[in-house]
Scaffold this motif. Structure first.
Motif, short mmCIF file in Angstrom:
data_model
loop_
_atom_site.label_atom_id
_atom_site.label_comp_id
_atom_site.label_asym_id
_atom_site.label_seq_id
_atom_site.Cartn_x
_atom_site.Cartn_y
_atom_site.Cartn_z
N LEU A 121 120.11 89.21 15.64
CA LEU A 121 119.47 88.11 16.36
C LEU A 121 117.99 88.02 15.97
CD1 LEU A 121 120.58 86.13 18.45
CD2 LEU A 121 119.92 87.73 20.23
N GLY A 122 117.56 86.82 15.59
CA GLY A 122 116.16 86.64 15.20
C GLY A 122 115.93 86.85 13.71
N ARG A 123 116.98 87.15 12.96
CA ARG A 123 116.90 87.33 11.51
C ARG A 123 118.13 86.71 10.86
NH1 ARG A 123 117.48 92.75 9.92
NH2 ARG A 123 118.61 93.17 11.85
N ASN A 124 118.11 86.61 9.54
CA ASN A 124 119.30 86.16 8.79
C ASN A 124 119.83 84.80 9.22
OD1 ASN A 124 119.44 88.66 7.37
ND2 ASN A 124 120.43 89.59 9.13
N GLY A 125 118.97 83.96 9.79
CA GLY A 125 119.42 82.63 10.20
C GLY A 125 120.19 82.63 11.51
N VAL A 126 120.08 83.73 12.28
CA VAL A 126 120.82 83.83 13.56
C VAL A 126 119.84 83.67 14.72
CG1 VAL A 126 122.36 85.24 14.96
CG2 VAL A 126 122.40 85.47 12.46
N THR A 127 120.06 82.67 15.56
CA THR A 127 119.09 82.38 16.62
C THR A 127 119.77 81.98 17.92
OG1 THR A 127 117.04 81.17 17.12
CG2 THR A 127 118.82 79.91 16.09
N SER A 128 118.97 81.87 19.00
CA SER A 128 119.48 81.38 20.28
C SER A 128 118.34 80.88 21.15
CB SER A 128 120.22 82.49 21.02
OG SER A 128 120.70 81.99 22.25
N ASN A 129 118.49 79.67 21.67
CA ASN A 129 117.51 79.16 22.64
C ASN A 129 117.64 79.85 23.99
OD1 ASN A 129 116.51 77.38 20.78
ND2 ASN A 129 117.54 75.57 21.62
N ALA A 225 132.27 87.79 16.46
CA ALA A 225 131.46 88.71 15.64
C ALA A 225 130.53 87.94 14.72
CB ALA A 225 132.39 89.61 14.81
N VAL A 226 129.36 88.54 14.45
CA VAL A 226 128.42 87.95 13.49
C VAL A 226 127.99 89.05 12.52
CG1 VAL A 226 126.19 86.82 13.17
CG2 VAL A 226 127.52 86.32 15.22
N ASP A 227 128.16 88.77 11.24
CA ASP A 227 127.66 89.67 10.22
C ASP A 227 126.45 88.99 9.59
OD1 ASP A 227 127.09 91.07 7.91
OD2 ASP A 227 129.20 91.48 7.42
#
Ligand code: FAD
Length: 425
Positions: A121-129, A225-227
């Motif tokens: 989360l917060g890296r590799n294009g992975v985000t959340s509002n 899952a998120v890699d």
């Protein structure tokens, strides 16, 4: 030990609004608010942070500043409820006794239920509002993505602000469209549920935008899952025959709305009912088994849309009913299930969904001014320019503009009239 008139668990939207509303109605009341955090957040602003409209700092204030004057703030977390003994237990083992209790600890964001998510989360294009620190990263990703695949996920209901996952997507698409990139970006909305929005009346307006932006809607696809390093997300897809199968999708950016549940210490307590939520009457918000306990906000079982807009209406109901109970009377104020979700379909326009129990439409404004079923500029202005001030300066201060509670008529009429005056505050 001392017994307090009111102990309030949680200094979020619901806890602070209720404390302020109680003090407006009865100055000098002995109220304790138990809240571990130093900062208070205006979470509805995070969508606009992720869309490049607000700064992150616009959405936070020190807890010490917004705590209503006259309440005692205990900076700690509650570990357990002991309703039979009229007390709560803090994490350090200390106990606080009460005559009445208001439980408003919010909802749990369950990041760990998605394998690999927390690490990336917060890296590799992975985000959340859904996280204060992360919303600016959403805006950064939107600005830097030029082509590729963008995924937006929605977990099973209930979640707070059910529209927020798609709001993030529409604002992203609007930016890419204005910058001539949308044709090169493949956008998917991966929704664990079967519908775009729970109240049908708003779906046609939303579908117009889904089509305009060329979004692929994929229902019954639940992120598991998120890699981050490989930039691959895995979804559990429910097929027509009811079986599930995993589907892997590559992404350049992914906006994740995390699965949500009742907080653990609520779920494991005597206050919990079905699903672990604080078991309250949907009308009076009084606990179904303990008459001196009330619950509101995201943690309670009432089947409204879990929003700050709902809390704005619930807080005065709980305040009136707490005072009724302290005075040895039965609760008189009722809540109609109002909740609202301003769907940011493009920068400058909003579909303002406002509804109560059973999906009944409850518009605040006449339809010639703001037609909730259509995108309007006025609703955007409300969200951008007015709602933050309404939150900080009215709702959290107990000034109940358009939020006065409905009162049951079983008390003498003059009493009811007095309450009605008080709510204008
Ligand atoms: P919260 O405001 O989350 O407060 C809960 C408080 O309880 C916290 O301060 C927490 O620290 C405290 N707490 C937790 N555990 C304990 C414990 N053990 N002991 C003591 N205290 C504890 N709503 C809208 O109306 N409109 C919108 O447009 C909108 N958009 C949103 C967009 C996003 C991205 C998000 C995340 C939310 C949005 N919401 C919106 C929803 C809204 O923010 C919530 O519904 C609202 O804040 C609920 O209030 P609450 O007091 O129940 O919970």
């Amino acid at each position: 030990t001392e017994t307090h008139d009111v102990v309030l668990v949680g200094g979020g939207s619901a806890g602070i609004a209720t404390a302020a509303s109680l003090l407006k109605r009865r100055p000098g009341l002995d109220i304790v608010v138990i809240e571990p955090r130093d900062q208070h957040y205006y979470q509805p602003g995070w969508t606009l942070v992720g869309g490049g409209v607000f700064e992150r700092s616009d959405t936070e204030r020190p807890m010490s500043e917004i705590m209503p004057k006259g309440v005692r703030w205990v900076r700690a977390a509650v570990a357990a409820f002991e309703p039979e003994a009229n007390q709560v237990v803090l994490e350090d083992g200390a106990r606080l006794k009460y005559r009445t209790l208001v439980a408003a600890p919010g909802i749990k964001l369950d990041w760990d239920r998605i394998e690999g998510l927390r690490e990336t989360l917060g890296r590799n294009g992975v985000t959340s509002n859904y996280r204060f620190e992360m919303a600016p990263y959403t805006w950064e990703l939107i600005q830097t993505l030029r082509d590729g695949t963008a995924l937006f996920t929605q977990p099973p209901m209930p979640i707070k602000c059910a529209g927020a996952p798609q709001k993030a997507m529409y604002l992203a698409c609007d930016y890419w469209r204005r910058h001539g990139r949308l044709d090169d970006i493949d956008v998917h909305f991966l929704n664990a549920g079967p519908v775009l929005f729970g109240v049908e009346d708003y779906v046609p307006a939303l579908m117009t935008y889904v089509e305009r932006y060329g979004i692929d809607l994929d229902f019954k696809e639940n992120l598991v899952a998120v890699d981050g390093a490989a930039k691959v997300a895995t979804f559990e897809v429910t097929t027509a025959d009811g079986t599930t199968k995993p589907v892997r999708r590559a992404f350049d950016m992914i906006h994740v709305c995390p699965p949500q549940s009742a907080p653990d210490f609520v779920r494991d307590s005597p206050l919990a009912g079905d699903g672990g939520w604080i078991d309250v009457s949907p009308e009076t918000l009084q606990h179904s088994r303990f008459g001196n306990i009330f619950g509101l906000g995201d943690a309670c079982s009432a089947p409204n849309a879990k929003t700050a807009a709902a809390v704005r209406k619930q807080a005065p109901v709980v305040a009136v009913n707490i005072l009724n109970v302290l005075d040895g009377k039965s609760p008189r104020a009722v809540y109609d299930g109002y909740g609202s979700c301003p769907l940011t379909v493009e920068r400058g326009k909003i579909v303002l969904a406002e509804f109560g129990y059973g999906g009944k439409l409850l518009p605040t404004f006449p339809s010639w001014l703001v037609n909730g079923r259509k995108p309007t500029r006025l609703a955007w202005l409300l969200k951008e320019k007015l709602l933050p001030d309404i939150y900080w300066d009215l709702m959290l201060k107990g000034r109940e503009w358009l939020a006065g509670p409905i009162l049951l008529p079983h008390e003498p009429a003059e009493h009811a009239a007095q309450e009605a005056c008080d709510t204008d505050g």
